[in-house]
Design a protein around this motif. Structure first.
Motif, PDB file in Angstrom:
ATOM      1  N   THR A 196      36.485  26.130  47.210  1.00 17.55           N
ATOM      2  CA  THR A 196      36.005  25.168  46.226  1.00 17.55           C
ATOM      3  C   THR A 196      35.924  23.796  46.868  1.00 17.55           C
ATOM      4  O   THR A 196      36.380  23.568  47.985  1.00 17.55           O
ATOM      5  CB  THR A 196      36.938  25.120  45.002  1.00 17.55           C
ATOM      6  N   TYR A 197      35.362  22.873  46.098  1.00 17.55           N
ATOM      7  CA  TYR A 197      35.120  21.522  46.610  1.00 17.55           C
ATOM      8  C   TYR A 197      36.428  20.761  46.774  1.00 17.55           C
ATOM      9  O   TYR A 197      37.300  20.796  45.915  1.00 17.55           O
ATOM     10  CB  TYR A 197      34.202  20.770  45.653  1.00 17.55           C
ATOM     11  N   GLU A 207      31.285  17.553  53.937  1.00 14.23           N
ATOM     12  CA  GLU A 207      31.625  18.119  52.636  1.00 14.23           C
ATOM     13  C   GLU A 207      31.333  19.613  52.641  1.00 14.23           C
ATOM     14  O   GLU A 207      30.246  20.046  53.033  1.00 14.23           O
ATOM     15  CB  GLU A 207      30.816  17.430  51.530  1.00 14.23           C
ATOM     16  N   HIS A 209      30.659  23.211  50.898  1.00 13.90           N
ATOM     17  CA  HIS A 209      30.087  23.749  49.670  1.00 13.90           C
ATOM     18  C   HIS A 209      30.971  24.862  49.127  1.00 13.90           C
ATOM     19  O   HIS A 209      31.698  25.521  49.868  1.00 13.90           O
ATOM     20  CB  HIS A 209      28.673  24.286  49.928  1.00 13.90           C
ATOM     21  N   GLU A 210      30.885  25.058  47.812  1.00 14.80           N
ATOM     22  CA  GLU A 210      31.661  26.119  47.174  1.00 14.80           C
ATOM     23  C   GLU A 210      30.993  27.465  47.444  1.00 14.80           C
ATOM     24  O   GLU A 210      29.761  27.570  47.453  1.00 14.80           O
ATOM     25  CB  GLU A 210      31.755  25.880  45.666  1.00 14.80           C
ATOM     26  N   PHE A 226      27.505  27.166  43.559  1.00 18.51           N
ATOM     27  CA  PHE A 226      26.735  26.581  42.467  1.00 18.51           C
ATOM     28  C   PHE A 226      25.982  27.665  41.700  1.00 18.51           C
ATOM     29  O   PHE A 226      25.960  27.687  40.464  1.00 18.51           O
ATOM     30  CB  PHE A 226      25.764  25.543  43.022  1.00 18.51           C
ATOM     31  N   ASN A 506      32.333  18.518  41.705  1.00 23.04           N
ATOM     32  CA  ASN A 506      31.663  17.826  42.799  1.00 23.04           C
ATOM     33  C   ASN A 506      32.211  16.414  42.919  1.00 23.04           C
ATOM     34  O   ASN A 506      33.138  16.030  42.206  1.00 23.04           O
ATOM     35  CB  ASN A 506      30.135  17.822  42.598  1.00 23.04           C
ATOM     36  N   SER A 507      31.631  15.641  43.801  1.00 19.55           N
ATOM     37  CA  SER A 507      32.160  14.304  44.075  1.00 19.55           C
ATOM     38  C   SER A 507      32.016  13.367  42.884  1.00 19.55           C
ATOM     39  O   SER A 507      32.741  12.384  42.773  1.00 19.55           O
ATOM     40  CB  SER A 507      31.438  13.706  45.294  1.00 19.55           C
ATOM     41  N   THR A 509      31.851  14.445  39.339  1.00 17.18           N
ATOM     42  CA  THR A 509      32.647  14.869  38.177  1.00 17.18           C
ATOM     43  C   THR A 509      34.140  14.801  38.435  1.00 17.18           C
ATOM     44  O   THR A 509      34.928  14.743  37.488  1.00 17.18           O
ATOM     45  CB  THR A 509      32.275  16.308  37.789  1.00 17.18           C
ATOM     46  N   SER A 510      34.579  14.818  39.699  1.00 17.34           N
ATOM     47  CA  SER A 510      36.010  14.859  39.987  1.00 17.34           C
ATOM     48  C   SER A 510      36.656  13.488  39.953  1.00 17.34           C
ATOM     49  O   SER A 510      37.863  13.378  40.121  1.00 17.34           O
ATOM     50  CB  SER A 510      36.248  15.499  41.356  1.00 17.34           C
TER      51      SER A 510
END
Length: 1370
Positions: A196-197, A207, A209-210, A226, A506-507, A509-510
């Motif tokens: 996960t991220y 970065e 990816h999931e 995704f 993701n960057s 929403t977190s």
């Protein structure tokens, strides 16, 4: 601070899980299996001991001993044979074996001690496999992030991914609902892993990816995170829609995945997906030359590659690199199959989702047909770690994606550097080991003072190894760090390491999320405990050279030392002093000192010596190296300890001070004490009730040093400030300082001098003194003269301190010092102690003002001051409160409603408004169940006190049983005399009425409460107040239930039963009857008050002079006087229907009460009584009049039956309710006649019916009384003639005791009369056996009222002759 294992969750029903999963093996013998396992465990443990250190040997021995003692059923390693996966949020656990699986979800429960704890309980069990022969081979729980903006990091739901030996991968919800099933390869699924991220901690880090990776024996499938996230959400939504539509067919959306065929490796058992990486230029050139030779060309930009690491055999570890873009993503076959049927689905007649209306045979054919499996893209191995004899068993990737731990069949754990592809460390003696990683962030406190505090926090990496053969859990620092922790655990545990967090993050929403995830968890199947490893960051800094680690060890040693209760004080002092002085770090040293000072076992001398030694050490050091906060702490705590010791010494000193000073200022206080003496004595008797208390909570218990230090702090300069904590702590401190002085045991002036020299402000000392005085009220009242004198001395001593009373104070203004005393007394609920304190303060203030006036003017005039006026008012108010509180403390008789007596003070009474005093007394009246008439008598005593005294002197001695009652009445009279305006009879009756109706509203079953409220209301003499209270009662409490009762009776058409009454009205049927009777009385009071309002002027409300400052809500009387006038016809209309309802409920009659009125009458019901409504007028419809007449006639009949019912009379004698309110009440006939006139029913018809019913019942005397009022005697005579004939017919023809003379008389009667008598039906008579004298009197009345020209007059004469003949013969 060291490593620790913390239990955060516990599994419920673990035995149920085991029995369900191993149901087929439940009855098989297991002795042989256990024996083999124990033998193997013993041999391998001895073999492994050669590789381990001595420390491990001890742990192994201890562990082996523990396991031998365990029961046999717990020793079987059933959990090792299961597939176990735990969500990283620790809210879902999946345990699967072969075809079955159990899902356990998180639940919160309260343990025996009342503490909330999290448990995992079984939420779903079932069979997961659908194909024959397939079993579960791997599982994983993936929490999916919520897409809502308000989310804070908790998962929306958790998806359970399960791999099978058939090659299928199926996705389930937490409830076991299948969302998606994919066959991506036809070999068994070996391992499922997820990535996960993660937020990059350093700039330049790629970065990741999931993705979800699925390992097969020769292939690796990776599903884009995704795409998987969107597909799972879509499937869940489709499942919800399908469930709502009653279908179970869903069409999954396609999945984007890549499939690699892993080559050049003999056997693969595990893998890890490292993620996308980009080589530096040097590594790119190196790889190009190795792969392509000397003439290989190098691209300008290094390609991005996905790195995969596998373990198994030939080679032992393999490194694969897949260049991005070398393989196109594939779409899952199920989605393509759905798309091929699009044409037929669009033209079908069904209205659901694609494929919902297929025929059953077609569905079965599709299910049996396996989906197409796409071929894999070949991926050759780049390099590996060849070791022909070693076979890898598992690989565990670190959170930073740079290291990995690998286990093998030789019992080794190897640490790999994934960037370089080399093994950098190896541990021996860990057969069947299970691995996990812990990434620990640095504490914020450690970095705040560093110059790089703005940089990101450092993270320490630890490898957790669980060796099940030895039953030990170890924690190792990376990369070459030591073992920082070891724990002896069971041999059958499972180490659960997820290695991922929430999917769908993701960057963006977190940001601002707090991800609550557990990194490593240990599951113990013997106890069901789920524990996590807690590792402090500083263990990663260095080994034994870490000063912080040493300091933490010393702090832990000191804490352990302070917990031991068996040490001598000298040993405790020396050990604690050495440990404290050896600590280097100032923050830890401060923490250690605070821990020492808060210890309850250390004596004061020990605390003083240790703090003094530390303070001396700090003074000897270089001032630049000393922490000023620590030095300040030592200095302040030394000062406080010295003060504590001084006060303790004063406690042991006797009070030898002269008592003659300031005696003159106490002149007159004895008179005040004697004046309030009887009330104080009565108050003391009522407050000294037995109670339970603990020894440590008693006020005389010694105040511990730690409690004293926690309540005191050093302010700026030399001042000390008392910290206001809880009320009990504040009182304890005041007791410690002043109670000995108040009792006369300690020297007062020495105590005050000590406290003044310490720098405590006089205002805080005054507050402490007053709190002690008020809290120890019971002890003060035992010796009031002595304690009052000591309080006076203390108060004078405190007021003489510097900063107490301002030197510039003008007696014509308010002094803040004396205002503080007044405020405390005003707010206190201890009325007696507050009054005594006010006496003392008043005298002290007067003496102070007099001395100031004498020094200024030297005159004989008495100084008049605003301050003294304030004290006069305060003393007057406190005397009033004392009398009132004494009344409220009188205990209520047993069995009556009411809890503890309410506490009142000047403040509460002033805030209660002008009606607060009457409200308090009304609550007392309710608690004592004081009858309204009894209250009226007591209030009349107040007005006729002299006459009552004369009567008492003339009478003899009263019985002792009435003594307490009379004393209570005297108290109430005394309260009313002190509050002549606030407790005037009208106001008190009004408040009692309101209190009773409020209590009735809380418990409507208690109809007596409403009856008392109405009775109190009747006693209010002012029609204005009576009208307002009645209107407020009706609109607030009555009309809602009244309308419910009316509509209910209208609906059922009769008096409703108990169940219906409770459902609609909120009370039983008997309570409803009582309620309706009270409604009638209330509406009658309302009509009478409305009629009398114009004749009497409205009363003027006033307050006592001392209580004019009351501020609060408007009083009940004020609100009553503000009520608008009512519309009399509307009230009468409601009173009419209330009477009808009451009659129907009392006599259980069938009626629809609202149907007795026309449309205008119905519309006017239950409207606001102050509004003018369109009322019925003119002649009423004859049908309605007939219905009304029929109902009233039935009421009269029921009343006549009730008054002659022997069963009801017998029960009526034993019932406590007054007979004037029941069905036997004498006012029912007059009420019916009154209702008849209002309902346009002829009252003469009602009277005639009543006369006939009374004669029918055999109640001839009553019937004769009513007969006098009948107007139409002809009709009545005809009706009574029939009734007389029925009586005579029964006597002559139907009686069981027929005599010969009666038969002869019957033969002599005229034929017409004989025929007429035979036609009579005596069964209609309810009382046929009536004395002949009554019947003869009735016939005589008939002859009198019937005119001679009446058609039946001759028949009446014949009857008269027959009765006379019977009576002569009888």
């Amino acid at each position: 601070m060291s490593c620790s294992l913390l239990e955060f969750c516990r599994l419920q029903e673990l035995k149920t899980v085991r029995d369900y999963l191993f149901q087929s093996q439940k009855n098989e013998p297991v002795e042989e299996k256990n024996l083999t396992e124990n033998d193997l465990s013993w041999e391998t443990s001895e073999w492994e001991s050669a590789w381990d250190s001595g420390e491990n040997k001890e742990e192994e021995t201890t562990s082996a001993t523990k396991v031998e003692e365990e029961p046999t059923d717990q020793r079987s390693p059933w959990l090792q044979d299961c597939v176990v996966s735990l969500s990283p949020c620790a809210d879902l656990l999946v345990v699967a074996h072969e075809q079955k699986a159990v899902f356990l979800s998180a639940k919160w429960r309260t343990d025996d001690s009342g503490r909330e704890e999290m448990t995992l309980a079984v939420s779903w069990t079932g069979v997961l496999s659908t194909d024959e022969g397939e079993c579960v081979s791997s599982s994983i729980c993936i929490p999916l992030a919520s897409q809502k903006r308000s989310s804070t990091g908790r998962p929306d739901w958790t998806c359970v991914v399960v791999g099978f030996t058939s090659g299928y991968v199926r996705f389930y919800t937490e409830n076991g609902v299948l969302l998606l099933a994919q066959l991506l390869h036809e070999d068994p699924v070996l391992r499922l892993k997820c990535r996960t991220y993660e937020i990059p901690r350093h700039p330049g880090v790629t970065e990741q990816h999931e993705e979800l990776s699925i390992l097969y024996p020769a292939a690796l499938v990776t599903i884009d995170g995704f795409s998987l996230f969107q597909s799972l959400r879509a499937c869940k939504n489709q499942v919800a829609r399908a469930a709502a539509a009653g279908s179970d067919v869903i069409q999954p959306p396609p999945l984007a995945y890549k499939k690699w065929g892993l080559q050049d490796m003999d056997a693969i058992v595990d893998h890890c997906s490292v993620g996308v990486m980009t080589l530096c230029v040097f590594d790119q050139m190196k790889n190009a030359s190795i792969l392509g030779g000397f003439h290989a060309s190098v691209k300008g930009n290094p390609p991005a590659m996905s790195q995969y690491v596998t373990v198994g055999g030939g080679p032992y570890t393999g490194f694969y690199y897949a260049v991005e873009g070398s393989s196109q993503p594939l779409l899952s076959h199920v989605a393509l199959a759905v798309a091929s049927k699009l044409t037929s689905a669009l033209f079908s007649a069904a209205s659901g989702w694609l494929g919902w209306n297929k025929h059953k045979n077609e569905e079965e054919a599709v299910q049996k047909q396996k989906p197409k499996v796409e071929p894999a893209t070949a991926l050759t191995i780049r390099f590996g770690l060849p070791d022909s004899r070693r076979h890898g068993e598992s690989i565990c990737l670190s959170p930073c994606n740079t290291l990995a731990g690998v286990t093998d069949d030789f019992g080794r754990v190897t640490l790999l550097d994934l960037a370089r592809g080399v093994a950098i460390r190896m541990w021996k003696g860990y057969r069947d080991a299970q691995l996990g990683w812990l990434q620990v962030p640095e504490e914020r406190v450690d970095r705040e003072s560093s110059p790089s505090a703005s940089h990101p926090r450092r993270h320490a990496l630890f490898l957790v190894i669980y060796a099940p053969r030895r039953g030990i859990l170890e924690v190792w620092g990376m990369q070459h760090g030591p073992r920082v922790g070891a724990f002896t655990v069971g041999k059958h545990c499972r180490l659960l390491y997820a290695g991922y967090r929430l999917m769908g993050v993701n960057s963006v929403t977190s940001k601002g999320w707090q991800l609550h995830t557990q990194q490593v968890c240990l599951l113990d199947p013997t106890t069901g405990a789920l524990r996590t490893v807690n590792i402090p960051f500083h263990l990663a800094l260095s080994d034994k050279k870490s000063e912080r680690a040493k300091d933490m060890h010393l702090l832990k040693k000191l804490t352990t030392l302070l917990r031991s209760r068996e040490l001598e004080p000298d040993i405790l002092e020396s050990e604690a002093k050495s440990a404290l002085l050896d600590i280097k770090h100032p923050a830890i040293k401060k923490q250690a000192l605070e821990s020492l000072l808060s210890n309850k076992n250390a004596p004061v001398s020990c605390l003083t010596n240790i703090t003094s030694a530390l303070y001396d050490t700090l003074k000897q050091q270089d001032p630049d190296e000393v922490d000023p906060a620590l030095q300040q702490l030592c200095s302040s705590q030394l000062k406080l300890l010295q003060l504590y010791s001084d006060i303790q010494q004063l406690h042991s000193a006797a009070d030898t001070e002269a008592c003659s000073e300031n005696e003159e200022s106490l002149e007159g206080i004895e008179e005040e004490l004697s004046r309030v003496g009887p009330t104080l004595q009565r108050y003391a008797q009522l407050t000294t009730r037995p109670s339970v208390s603990f020894a440590q909570d008693l006020p005389d218990s010694l105040l511990p040093a730690r409690a004293f230090l926690s309540q005191m702090e050093c302010a700026e300069g030399e001042e000390l400030r008392v910290i206001r904590g809880s009320e009990s702590e504040w009182n304890q401190l005041g007791n410690f300082m002043f109670w000995g002085c108040l009792c006369g045991k300690n020297p007062i002036h020495k105590m005050c001098d000590t406290l003044q020299q310490a720098g405590i402000s006089p205002q805080q000392l005054l507050s402490l003194l007053l709190s002690v005085w008020l809290q120890r009220e019971k002890e003060v009242l035992q010796k009031p003269e002595e304690t009052v004198k000591n309080l006076h001395k203390l108060l004078i001593a405190l007021s003489n301190m510097k900063g107490a009373v301002e030197e510039s104070w003008d007696p014509q203004s308010i002094s803040p010092w004396w205002q503080q005393v007044r405020t405390t007394c005003i707010q206190s609920h201890n009325a007696a102690a507050a009054l005594l304190a006010a006496f003392v303060a008043h005298r002290a203030t007067k003496a102070s003002i007099t001395s100031r006036a004498d020094s200024k003017f030297q005159s004989e005039w008495e100084a008049v001051s605003l301050e003294l006026e304030q004290w006069v008012v305060c003393v007057r108010q406190l005397e009033d409160v004392l009398v009132l509180q004494t009344l409220l403390l009188v205990p209520s008789p047993q069995g009556t409603t009411g809890g503890a007596a309410p506490q009142c003070s000047i403040k509460t009474l002033l805030e209660g408004g002008t009606g607060g005093i009457a409200d308090s007394v009304s609550k007392w009246v309710f608690r004592h169940s004081l009858a309204p008439e009894r209250l009226k008598e007591i209030l009349q005593k107040k007005e006729e006190a002299d006459e009552k005294l004369e009567q008492k002197s003339g009478e003899g001695k009263e019985p002792e049983s009435q003594e307490s009652t009379d004393r209570t009445a005297e108290l109430l009279v005394a309260v009313c005399q002190r509050f002549p305006h606030s407790l005037s009879p009208d106001l008190l009756f009004a408040h009692c009425c309101w209190e009773y109706v409020v209590q009735w509203n809380k418990d409507p079953e208690e109809g007596q409460y409403l009856w008392c409220a109405v009775e109190h209301l009747k006693l209010v003499s002012s029609p204005h107040i009576q009208l307002g209270i009645s209107a407020m009662m009706w609109s607030t409490f009555i009309v809602k239930r009244f309308s419910a009762a009316a509509y209910l009776m209208e609906k059922v058409g009769k008096a409703p039963k108990d169940r219906l009454c409770r459902r609609d009205v909120g009370m039983g049927d008997k309570a409803v009857t009582s309620f309706l009777g009270c409604c009638v009385q209330l509406l009658q009071i309302l009509m009478e008050a409305d009629s009398a309002v114009e004749e009497v002027s409205a009363p003027e409300l006033s307050m006592e002079e001392a209580w004019c400052g009351a501020e609060g809500p408007a009083s009940l009387a004020e609100m009553a006087l503000e009520q608008r006038g009512v519309h009399y016809p509307l009230v009468q209309h409601h009173c009419l229907v209330a009477s009808l309802l009451h009659a129907a409920m009392t006599f259980s009659l069938k009626v629809k009460p609202l149907s007795l009125f026309d449309s205008k009458g119905k519309n006017a019901f239950f409207r606001d009584l102050t509004t003018i409504q369109l009322m019925p007028s003119g002649d009423m419809d004859p049908c309605l009049v007939s219905l009304r007449q029929e109902f009233l006639l039935r009421v009269l009949t029921a009343w006549v039956q009730a008054i002659n019912d022997p069963s009801s009379s017998a029960s009526g004698n034993s019932s406590p309710s007054p007979p004037s309110n029941g069905p036997k009440a004498d006012w029912w006939p007059s009420l019916c006649l009154e209702l008849g006139s209002l309902l346009q029913v002829n009252p003469d018809i009602l009277r005639r019916h009543l006369v006939c019913e009374l004669y029918n019942q055999g109640l001839d005397p009553r019937a004769e009384e009513v007969m006098l009022e009948v107007e139409d005697k002809d009709v009545l005579g005809s009706q009574l003639l029939v009734l007389t004939g029925q009586r005579l017919s029964y006597c002559l023809l139907h009686s069981q005791s027929q005599t010969q003379s009666a038969m002869e008389l019957l033969a002599r009667l005229p034929p017409t009369l004989c025929t007429w008598l035979k036609a009579m039906d005596p069964s209609e008579l309810r009382c046929p056996l009536v004395p002949l004298a009554q019947t003869s009197r009735l016939v005589g009345r008939l002859v009198e009222i019937l005119p001679e020209n009446h058609a039946q007059y001759s028949l009446a004469l014949h009857l008269l002759e027959a009765v006379e003949a019977l009576s002569v013969e009888g």
